[in-house]
Design an enzyme around this catalytic site. Structure first.
Site, PDB file in Angstrom:
ATOM      1  N   THR A 238       0.990  -1.188  -0.080  1.00  0.00           N
ATOM      2  CA  THR A 238       0.029   0.027   0.032  1.00  0.00           C
ATOM      3  C   THR A 238       1.024   1.146  -0.172  1.00  0.00           C
ATOM      4  O   THR A 238       0.604   2.382  -0.474  1.00  0.00           O
ATOM      5  CB  THR A 238      -0.927   0.106   1.166  1.00  0.00           C
ATOM      6  OG1 THR A 238      -1.363  -1.328   1.303  1.00  0.00           O
ATOM      7  CG2 THR A 238      -2.348   0.923   1.232  1.00  0.00           C
TER       8      THR A 238
ATOM      9  N   ASP B 167       1.426   4.821   7.005  1.00  0.00           N
ATOM     10  CA  ASP B 167       1.833   3.264   7.001  1.00  0.00           C
ATOM     11  C   ASP B 167       0.531   2.497   6.560  1.00  0.00           C
ATOM     12  O   ASP B 167      -0.411   2.864   6.984  1.00  0.00           O
ATOM     13  CB  ASP B 167       2.664   3.118   8.210  1.00  0.00           C
ATOM     14  CG  ASP B 167       3.368   1.621   7.775  1.00  0.00           C
ATOM     15  OD1 ASP B 167       3.450   1.227   6.736  1.00  0.00           O
ATOM     16  OD2 ASP B 167       4.244   1.280   8.738  1.00  0.00           O
TER      17      ASP B 167
ATOM     18  N   ALA C 185      -1.325  -1.545   7.199  1.00  0.00           N
ATOM     19  CA  ALA C 185      -1.548  -2.470   8.217  1.00  0.00           C
ATOM     20  C   ALA C 185      -1.856  -3.948   7.887  1.00  0.00           C
ATOM     21  O   ALA C 185      -2.518  -4.026   6.887  1.00  0.00           O
ATOM     22  CB  ALA C 185      -2.488  -1.875   9.357  1.00  0.00           C
ATOM     23  N   ASP C 186      -1.581  -4.765   8.595  1.00  0.00           N
ATOM     24  CA  ASP C 186      -2.035  -6.203   8.168  1.00  0.00           C
ATOM     25  C   ASP C 186      -3.511  -6.298   8.672  1.00  0.00           C
ATOM     26  O   ASP C 186      -4.554  -7.263   7.972  1.00  0.00           O
ATOM     27  CB  ASP C 186      -1.301  -7.349   8.909  1.00  0.00           C
ATOM     28  CG  ASP C 186       0.266  -6.953   8.401  1.00  0.00           C
ATOM     29  OD1 ASP C 186       0.432  -7.212   7.142  1.00  0.00           O
ATOM     30  OD2 ASP C 186       1.109  -6.646   9.053  1.00  0.00           O
TER      31      ASP C 186
ATOM     32  N   LYS D 211       0.755  -5.168  12.717  1.00  0.00           N
ATOM     33  CA  LYS D 211       1.612  -4.754  11.424  1.00  0.00           C
ATOM     34  C   LYS D 211       2.837  -5.613  11.756  1.00  0.00           C
ATOM     35  O   LYS D 211       3.061  -6.162  12.656  1.00  0.00           O
ATOM     36  CB  LYS D 211       2.024  -3.319  11.848  1.00  0.00           C
ATOM     37  CG  LYS D 211       0.790  -2.284  11.434  1.00  0.00           C
ATOM     38  CD  LYS D 211       1.303  -0.872  11.801  1.00  0.00           C
ATOM     39  CE  LYS D 211       2.713  -0.536  10.848  1.00  0.00           C
ATOM     40  NZ  LYS D 211       2.311  -1.019   9.408  1.00  0.00           N
ATOM     41  N   GLY D 212       3.745  -5.585  10.645  1.00  0.00           N
ATOM     42  CA  GLY D 212       5.006  -6.624  10.520  1.00  0.00           C
ATOM     43  C   GLY D 212       4.796  -7.414   9.546  1.00  0.00           C
ATOM     44  O   GLY D 212       5.864  -8.203   9.606  1.00  0.00           O
TER      45      GLY D 212
ATOM     46  N   GLY E 116       5.400  -7.280   6.559  1.00  0.00           N
ATOM     47  CA  GLY E 116       6.600  -6.830   5.829  1.00  0.00           C
ATOM     48  C   GLY E 116       7.803  -6.902   6.472  1.00  0.00           C
ATOM     49  O   GLY E 116       9.003  -6.466   5.827  1.00  0.00           O
TER      50      GLY E 116
ATOM     51  N   GLU F 114       8.804   0.936  12.373  1.00  0.00           N
ATOM     52  CA  GLU F 114       7.375   1.360  12.321  1.00  0.00           C
ATOM     53  C   GLU F 114       6.891   1.610  13.570  1.00  0.00           C
ATOM     54  O   GLU F 114       6.476   2.804  13.777  1.00  0.00           O
ATOM     55  CB  GLU F 114       6.751   0.308  11.731  1.00  0.00           C
ATOM     56  CG  GLU F 114       6.677   0.061  10.220  1.00  0.00           C
ATOM     57  CD  GLU F 114       6.223  -0.902   9.549  1.00  0.00           C
ATOM     58  OE1 GLU F 114       5.583  -1.932  10.128  1.00  0.00           O
ATOM     59  OE2 GLU F 114       6.071  -1.345   8.444  1.00  0.00           O
TER      60      GLU F 114
ATOM     61  N   LYS G  18      -8.638  -5.438   5.420  1.00  0.00           N
ATOM     62  CA  LYS G  18      -7.629  -5.596   6.675  1.00  0.00           C
ATOM     63  C   LYS G  18      -8.691  -5.039   8.028  1.00  0.00           C
ATOM     64  O   LYS G  18      -8.201  -5.222   9.009  1.00  0.00           O
ATOM     65  CB  LYS G  18      -6.739  -4.279   6.505  1.00  0.00           C
ATOM     66  CG  LYS G  18      -5.811  -4.503   5.209  1.00  0.00           C
ATOM     67  CD  LYS G  18      -4.996  -5.607   5.321  1.00  0.00           C
ATOM     68  CE  LYS G  18      -3.982  -5.692   4.114  1.00  0.00           C
ATOM     69  NZ  LYS G  18      -2.981  -4.762   4.024  1.00  0.00           N
TER      70      LYS G  18
END
Ligand code: 5RP
Length: 221
Positions: free
Chosen positions: A33, A83, A85-86, A96-97, A99, A105, A123
């Site tokens: 994104t 940013d 988010a998952d 998050k994370g 990636g 972050e 999401k």
């Protein structure tokens, strides 16, 4: 032609551009994104004094469009951090994370006045638990941390062939439905060897821009 989810990521990313104040330094996250956001930044680069990226990948993408990079240590204040988010819930708390860039972050998010989360509507979640929690771990602590996560009810899985920008490993830990994200976030923070965990509960988003089939929906928390 972009697929449907990518379209939704892209419209969310485009809508975040409006939040950039002229001549400001902005935090820029990591992920697919954010790739769309960086593409859009190229068109307004003269408006931006500098950017602080959360990963090497984003740093390189920003360099490619000639946006100067700043060191967070030299910046007292950061107006916005954008940013993805998952997962995100109705309180603006996030997982998050995915990636792997969660540590930077979290640090940049702590400094930023406003965290703007850009996501597609897939999401959105009522309860965390379907996406395993990414946990960045110092290499020698991997087994110990895995055992401690099991004690907390988690099922850890090492992210194969992956090293973070900080030289560490990631354990993706499935905890089942997480009813109290902040409590779990703090418990994980207390385990020696964990650098940071992907629950962004204590410091969630201030604004979410969610790409939906009906356009971008804005939520302020
Ligand atoms: C990276 C992240 C990303 O924001 C998260 O994984 C979402 O990525 P994408 O925009 O590709 O869906 O936390 O560490």
């Amino acid at each position: 032609m972009l697929d449907q989810v990518c379209e939704l990521k892209k419209i969310a990313a485009i809508s975040a551009i409006d939040y950039i104040e002229p001549d400001s330094i902005i935090g820029v996250g990591t992920g697919s994104t954010i790739k769309y956001f960086i593409e859009e930044l190229a068109m307004v680069s003269s408006k931006i004094r500098a950017a602080i990226p959360s990963s090497t990948v984003s740093a390189n993408a920003l360099k490619n469009i000639n946006i100067p990079l700043a060191d967070l240590n030299d910046v007292g204040e950061l107006s916005i951090y954008v940013d993805g988010a998952d997962q995100i819930n109705h309180l603006g708390q996030m997982i998050k994370g995915g990636g792997g860039a969660l540590t930077k972050e979290k640090i940049i998010a702590s400094v930023a006045k406003t965290f703007i989360c850009i996501v597609d509507e897939t999401k959105n979640t009522k309860a965390f638990g379907t996406f395993p929690i990414p946990i960045e771990v110092i290499k020698i602590a991997r087994s110990y941390v895995a055992r401690e996560c099991i004690k907390l009810g988690g099922t850890p899985k090492l992210r194969e062939n992956y090293t973070t920008d900080n030289g560490n490993v990631i354990l993706d830990v499935a905890f089942g439905i997480i009813n109290e994200p902040i409590s779990l976030e703090y418990k994980l923070n207390n385990i020696n060897g964990i650098v940071s965990n992907g629950i962004f509960g204590a410091r969630g988003a201030d604004i979410a821009l969610i790409g939906t089939n009906q356009g971008v929906k804005k939520y302020a928390y």
